[in-house]
Motif scaffolding. Structure first.
Motif, PDB file in Angstrom:
ATOM      1  N   GLU A 120       0.834  -1.206   0.000  1.00 36.12           N
ATOM      2  CA  GLU A 120       0.000   0.000   0.000  1.00 36.12           C
ATOM      3  C   GLU A 120       0.863   1.248   0.000  1.00 36.12           C
ATOM      4  OE1 GLU A 120      -3.850   2.017   2.230  1.00 36.12           O
ATOM      5  OE2 GLU A 120      -3.198  -0.019   2.757  1.00 36.12           O
ATOM      6  N   MET A 121       0.472   2.208  -0.830  1.00 32.70           N
ATOM      7  CA  MET A 121       1.174   3.478  -0.937  1.00 32.70           C
ATOM      8  C   MET A 121       0.388   4.557  -0.192  1.00 32.70           C
ATOM      9  SD  MET A 121       2.255   3.120  -4.962  1.00 32.70           S
ATOM     10  CE  MET A 121       3.630   4.277  -4.908  1.00 32.70           C
ATOM     11  N   ALA A 122       0.978   5.726  -0.083  1.00 29.12           N
ATOM     12  CA  ALA A 122       0.371   6.805   0.711  1.00 29.12           C
ATOM     13  C   ALA A 122      -0.997   7.221   0.187  1.00 29.12           C
ATOM     14  CB  ALA A 122       1.304   8.009   0.741  1.00 29.12           C
ATOM     15  N   ASP A 123      -1.209   7.106  -1.113  1.00 29.39           N
ATOM     16  CA  ASP A 123      -2.487   7.536  -1.694  1.00 29.39           C
ATOM     17  C   ASP A 123      -3.558   6.447  -1.664  1.00 29.39           C
ATOM     18  OD1 ASP A 123      -1.581   5.790  -3.631  1.00 29.39           O
ATOM     19  OD2 ASP A 123      -1.441   7.298  -5.232  1.00 29.39           O
ATOM     20  N   GLY A 124      -3.240   5.279  -1.109  1.00 28.82           N
ATOM     21  CA  GLY A 124      -4.212   4.200  -1.024  1.00 28.82           C
ATOM     22  C   GLY A 124      -4.110   3.185  -2.141  1.00 28.82           C
ATOM     23  N   SER A 125      -3.358   3.494  -3.179  1.00 30.12           N
ATOM     24  CA  SER A 125      -3.123   2.517  -4.233  1.00 30.12           C
ATOM     25  C   SER A 125      -2.117   1.482  -3.736  1.00 30.12           C
ATOM     26  CB  SER A 125      -2.593   3.203  -5.492  1.00 30.12           C
ATOM     27  OG  SER A 125      -1.332   3.801  -5.248  1.00 30.12           O
ATOM     28  N   THR A 126      -1.973   0.379  -4.469  1.00 37.20           N
ATOM     29  CA  THR A 126      -0.971  -0.625  -4.118  1.00 37.20           C
ATOM     30  C   THR A 126      -0.085  -0.878  -5.325  1.00 37.20           C
ATOM     31  OG1 THR A 126      -2.368  -2.516  -4.736  1.00 37.20           O
ATOM     32  CG2 THR A 126      -2.534  -1.713  -2.455  1.00 37.20           C
ATOM     33  N   ALA A 127       1.096  -1.450  -5.058  1.00 36.42           N
ATOM     34  CA  ALA A 127       2.047  -1.672  -6.146  1.00 36.42           C
ATOM     35  C   ALA A 127       3.024  -2.786  -5.774  1.00 36.42           C
ATOM     36  CB  ALA A 127       2.815  -0.377  -6.451  1.00 36.42           C
ATOM     37  N   ARG A 319       0.428   0.685 -11.012  1.00 41.19           N
ATOM     38  CA  ARG A 319      -0.166   0.493  -9.687  1.00 41.19           C
ATOM     39  C   ARG A 319      -1.545  -0.144  -9.847  1.00 41.19           C
ATOM     40  NH1 ARG A 319      -1.380   5.985  -7.996  1.00 41.19           N
ATOM     41  NH2 ARG A 319      -1.691   6.165 -10.251  1.00 41.19           N
ATOM     42  N   HIS A 320      -2.109  -0.590  -8.727  1.00 39.56           N
ATOM     43  CA  HIS A 320      -3.483  -1.099  -8.704  1.00 39.56           C
ATOM     44  C   HIS A 320      -4.317   0.009  -8.074  1.00 39.56           C
ATOM     45  CE1 HIS A 320      -0.424  -4.254  -7.583  1.00 39.56           C
ATOM     46  NE2 HIS A 320      -0.708  -4.538  -8.848  1.00 39.56           N
ATOM     47  N   ILE A 321      -5.178   0.636  -8.880  1.00 38.32           N
ATOM     48  CA  ILE A 321      -5.911   1.817  -8.414  1.00 38.32           C
ATOM     49  C   ILE A 321      -7.413   1.627  -8.606  1.00 38.32           C
ATOM     50  CG2 ILE A 321      -3.952   3.324  -8.892  1.00 38.32           C
ATOM     51  CD1 ILE A 321      -5.363   4.288 -11.413  1.00 38.32           C
ATOM     52  N   TRP A 322      -8.175   2.448  -7.889  1.00 39.74           N
ATOM     53  CA  TRP A 322      -9.634   2.480  -8.013  1.00 39.74           C
ATOM     54  C   TRP A 322     -10.265   1.106  -7.743  1.00 39.74           C
ATOM     55  CZ3 TRP A 322      -8.771   5.245 -13.306  1.00 39.74           C
ATOM     56  CH2 TRP A 322      -8.243   6.514 -13.063  1.00 39.74           C
ATOM     57  N   ASN A 323      -9.662   0.378  -6.787  1.00 34.47           N
ATOM     58  CA  ASN A 323     -10.175  -0.926  -6.339  1.00 34.47           C
ATOM     59  C   ASN A 323     -10.217  -1.975  -7.449  1.00 34.47           C
ATOM     60  OD1 ASN A 323     -10.720  -0.009  -3.622  1.00 34.47           O
ATOM     61  ND2 ASN A 323     -12.520   1.054  -4.438  1.00 34.47           N
ATOM     62  N   GLU A 324      -9.347  -1.831  -8.409  1.00 33.10           N
ATOM     63  CA  GLU A 324      -9.316  -2.806  -9.503  1.00 33.10           C
ATOM     64  C   GLU A 324      -8.767  -4.144  -9.027  1.00 33.10           C
ATOM     65  OE1 GLU A 324      -7.828  -3.130 -14.152  1.00 33.10           O
ATOM     66  OE2 GLU A 324      -6.859  -1.694 -12.799  1.00 33.10           O
ATOM     67  N   TYR A 330      -0.469  -5.455 -13.521  1.00 35.85           N
ATOM     68  CA  TYR A 330      -1.044  -5.452 -14.857  1.00 35.85           C
ATOM     69  C   TYR A 330      -2.542  -5.152 -14.865  1.00 35.85           C
ATOM     70  CZ  TYR A 330       3.334  -6.966 -16.852  1.00 35.85           C
ATOM     71  OH  TYR A 330       4.637  -7.006 -17.261  1.00 35.85           O
ATOM     72  N   GLY A 331      -2.906  -4.101 -14.155  1.00 38.74           N
ATOM     73  CA  GLY A 331      -4.270  -3.623 -14.245  1.00 38.74           C
ATOM     74  C   GLY A 331      -4.470  -2.761 -15.479  1.00 38.74           C
ATOM     75  N   LEU A 332      -5.711  -2.396 -15.715  1.00 39.36           N
ATOM     76  CA  LEU A 332      -6.052  -1.562 -16.866  1.00 39.36           C
ATOM     77  C   LEU A 332      -5.793  -0.080 -16.597  1.00 39.36           C
ATOM     78  CD1 LEU A 332      -7.448  -0.999 -19.627  1.00 39.36           C
ATOM     79  CD2 LEU A 332      -9.627  -1.000 -18.378  1.00 39.36           C
ATOM     80  N   TYR A 333      -6.263   0.404 -15.464  1.00 37.07           N
ATOM     81  CA  TYR A 333      -6.364   1.847 -15.274  1.00 37.07           C
ATOM     82  C   TYR A 333      -5.014   2.558 -15.237  1.00 37.07           C
ATOM     83  CZ  TYR A 333     -10.996   0.219 -13.787  1.00 37.07           C
ATOM     84  OH  TYR A 333     -12.214  -0.392 -13.710  1.00 37.07           O
ATOM     85  N   ASP A 334      -4.103   2.095 -14.397  1.00 34.13           N
ATOM     86  CA  ASP A 334      -2.853   2.832 -14.261  1.00 34.13           C
ATOM     87  C   ASP A 334      -1.973   2.680 -15.500  1.00 34.13           C
ATOM     88  OD1 ASP A 334      -1.524   4.628 -12.497  1.00 34.13           O
ATOM     89  OD2 ASP A 334       0.014   3.120 -12.164  1.00 34.13           O
ATOM     90  N   ARG A 335      -2.044   1.535 -16.159  1.00 39.92           N
ATOM     91  CA  ARG A 335      -1.270   1.396 -17.400  1.00 39.92           C
ATOM     92  C   ARG A 335      -1.866   2.245 -18.523  1.00 39.92           C
ATOM     93  NH1 ARG A 335      -0.568  -4.331 -19.389  1.00 39.92           N
ATOM     94  NH2 ARG A 335      -2.559  -4.717 -18.377  1.00 39.92           N
ATOM     95  N   ALA A 336      -3.205   2.375 -18.537  1.00 37.29           N
ATOM     96  CA  ALA A 336      -3.821   3.250 -19.533  1.00 37.29           C
ATOM     97  C   ALA A 336      -3.419   4.705 -19.287  1.00 37.29           C
ATOM     98  CB  ALA A 336      -5.343   3.108 -19.500  1.00 37.29           C
TER      99      ALA A 336
END
Length: 356
Positions: A120-127, A319-324, A330-336
Motif C-alpha cells: 500500500e502506498m500513501a495515496d491508497g493505491s498498491t504496487a 499500480r493497482h488503483i480504483w479498487n481494480e 497489470y491492471g487496466l487503469y494505471d497502465r492506460a
C-alpha cells in the motif's frame, strides 16, 4: 514509436481486448501462449486463434512476450538441443502470422522478483514492492509462495512445473557461474539468431529484474557494459535488447537515456515504467509520471524521440488503483494512464514544445 499493451489472453486476463482498443494510441497487443509448457513448440493453430482474436479489434500481434527459455538451456545440459530445436520451430510458426519481435529473458530459476505484490502506498493505491533486506534474508521457498499464492491469475515466469523442482535447480546452478551462463547464452544465440534472420523476427532479451544476483544465482543482463557484451555475442541486427527502464533503473548507476542513445539500432521493443528507489535499496513501482518516482521518464522518452525510435513500446507495470482486481502490476487503469502520459510527452516533443 508504436504503442502496445500487454494482454494475457482470453480467460486469463482481467482486461478485455475491447477495453484495450479504447485506449487512444494503442496499436497492438504484446502476448504469449501462457498455457504451453516452457520448452514445448507453440502450435500454429493456437497462435492463429490469438491473431483472429486481436484482428477483431484491429490490433496487431507483432510482439510476443515471452517465448521463455527452458532451464536446461540456461544450465547448458545435453538436453538443451531438443529445446532449442523446439524454439526454432516456434519462431517459424510465429513468422507465419507476421510476428516481428520476440522478447525473452535468460534469468536462472526466477523471473522478475518482488517481495510484496500489493504494497500500500500513501495515496491508497498498491504496487509491486522489493524489500532489499527481506530478499537477502528470506528462504527461496518463501519467495515462491509470495508470488504464486495468487490463485486468480497465472504469474508468467513463475511456472509451477519449474518451481516444483526448486531444490534440484538450485543444486544444478551451483556449477553455473556468470561466465558459464554467458557461454550458455552464446550457444543459444548462435543456434537461434540465424533462424530469426531467416524469418525476419528480431530477438530481444529482457534485462534481469532486478539487475543483481538473487539467492546467489548468476545474473548477467544488468548494465550497459553487459548489454554491449550481449550484442557482441552474435553480432547481428536480429540480436537485440528489450530495454526495460524499470528493470535496469533499479540500479541508480544505470543511465537509461544513455543506453537508448548508445544502442539506437538494437532496441526493437521497450518497456517504460517508473520506480521509487529508497536509500536502503528498497524500491516500489509508481505511476509513470516522472515526479512520482526516481527515473526521468521525460528524459527517457526524449532519448527515444532523439534517436528517431520506430520500434514498439508498452507501459510496464502499473499500480493497482480504483479498487481494480487484477494481475499484480497489470491492471487496466494505471497502465492506460501511463500510455497517455508517454504519448503526451511524445506529442509535445513532436511539436517542439520542449524548445520554447
Amino acid at each position: 514509436m508504436k504503442m502496445t499493451f500487454r494482454w494475457y489472453g482470453e480467460n486469463n486476463d482481467s482486461i478485455s481486448l475491447s477495453q484495450i482498443k479504447q485506449i487512444p494510441g494503442v496499436e497492438g497487443i504484446v502476448w504469449a501462449l501462457h498455457d504451453i509448457p516452457v520448452g514445448e513448440v507453440w502450435p500454429l493453430e493456437e497462435i492463429l486463434k490469438v491473431k483472429e482474436q486481436a484482428e477483431r479489434y484491429q490490433l496487431n500481434i507483432d510482439v510476443v512476450e515471452s517465448v521463455n527459455i527452458h532451464e536446461d538451456i540456461k544450465l547448458g545440459l545435453p538436453s538443451r538441443d531438443r529445446y532449442i530445436e523446439n524454439y526454432k520451430t516456434t519462431i517459424a510458426n510465429l513468422a507465419k502470422v507476421g510476428v516481428k519481435v520476440i522478447c525473452y529473458n535468460f534469468m536462472p530459476v526466477f523471473d522478475w522478483t518482488r517481495t510484496e505484490l500489493y504494497k500500500e502506498m500513501a495515496d491508497g493505491s498498491t504496487a509491486l514492492f522489493y524489500e532489499k533486506a527481506k530478499a537477502e534474508s528470506m528462504d527461496p521457498e518463501e519467495l515462491v509462495q509470495t508470488i504464486v499464492n495468487n490463485p486468480e491469475f497465472t504469474m508468467p515466469g513463475w511456472e509451477p512445473e519449474r518451481l516444483s523442482q526448486l531444490s534440484t535447480l538450485f543444486s544444478a546452478y551451483k556449477r553455473v557461474d556468470e561466465e558459464a551462463l554467458w557461454a550458455h547464452l552464446k550457444y543459444f544465440l548462435e543456434q537461434i539468431i540465424p533462424v530469426a534472420e531467416l524469418h525476419d523476427i528480431k530477438m530481444a532479451i529482457h534485462p534481469d529484474d532486478p539487475p543483481w544476483s538473487i539467492f546467489g544465482l548468476p545474473r548477467i543482463i544488468t548494465s550497459k557494459e553487459n548489454v554491449e557484451r550481449l550484442l557482441r555475442l552474435v553480432d547481428s541486427p536480429y540480436n537485440n535488447v528489450t530495454l526495460c527502464s524499470g528493470s535496469l533503473g533499479a540500479n541508480p548507476a544505470n543511465d537509461i537515456a544513455d543506453m537508448i542513445r548508445s544502442f539506437p539500432d538494437r532496441i526493437p521493443f521497450a518497456h517504460i515504467r517508473n520506480i521509487k528507489i529508497y536509500e536502503n535499496g528498497d524500491f516500489i513501482e509508481t505511476s509513470h509520471r516522472t515526479r512520482d518516482g526516481s527515473l526521468d521518464i521525460y528524459g527517457i522518452v526524449k532519448a527515444y524521440h532523439d534517436i528517431g525510435f520506430q520500434g514498439y513500446v508498452r507501459p510496464d507495470h502499473g499500480r493497482h488503483i480504483w479498487n481494480e482486481k487484477c494481475r499484480p502490476g497489470y491492471g487496466l487503469y494505471d497502465r492506460a494512464l501511463g500510455v497517455m502520459y508517454l504519448l503526451g510527452i511524445w506529442d509535445a516533443l513532436e511539436r517542439g514544445v520542449n524548445k520554447r
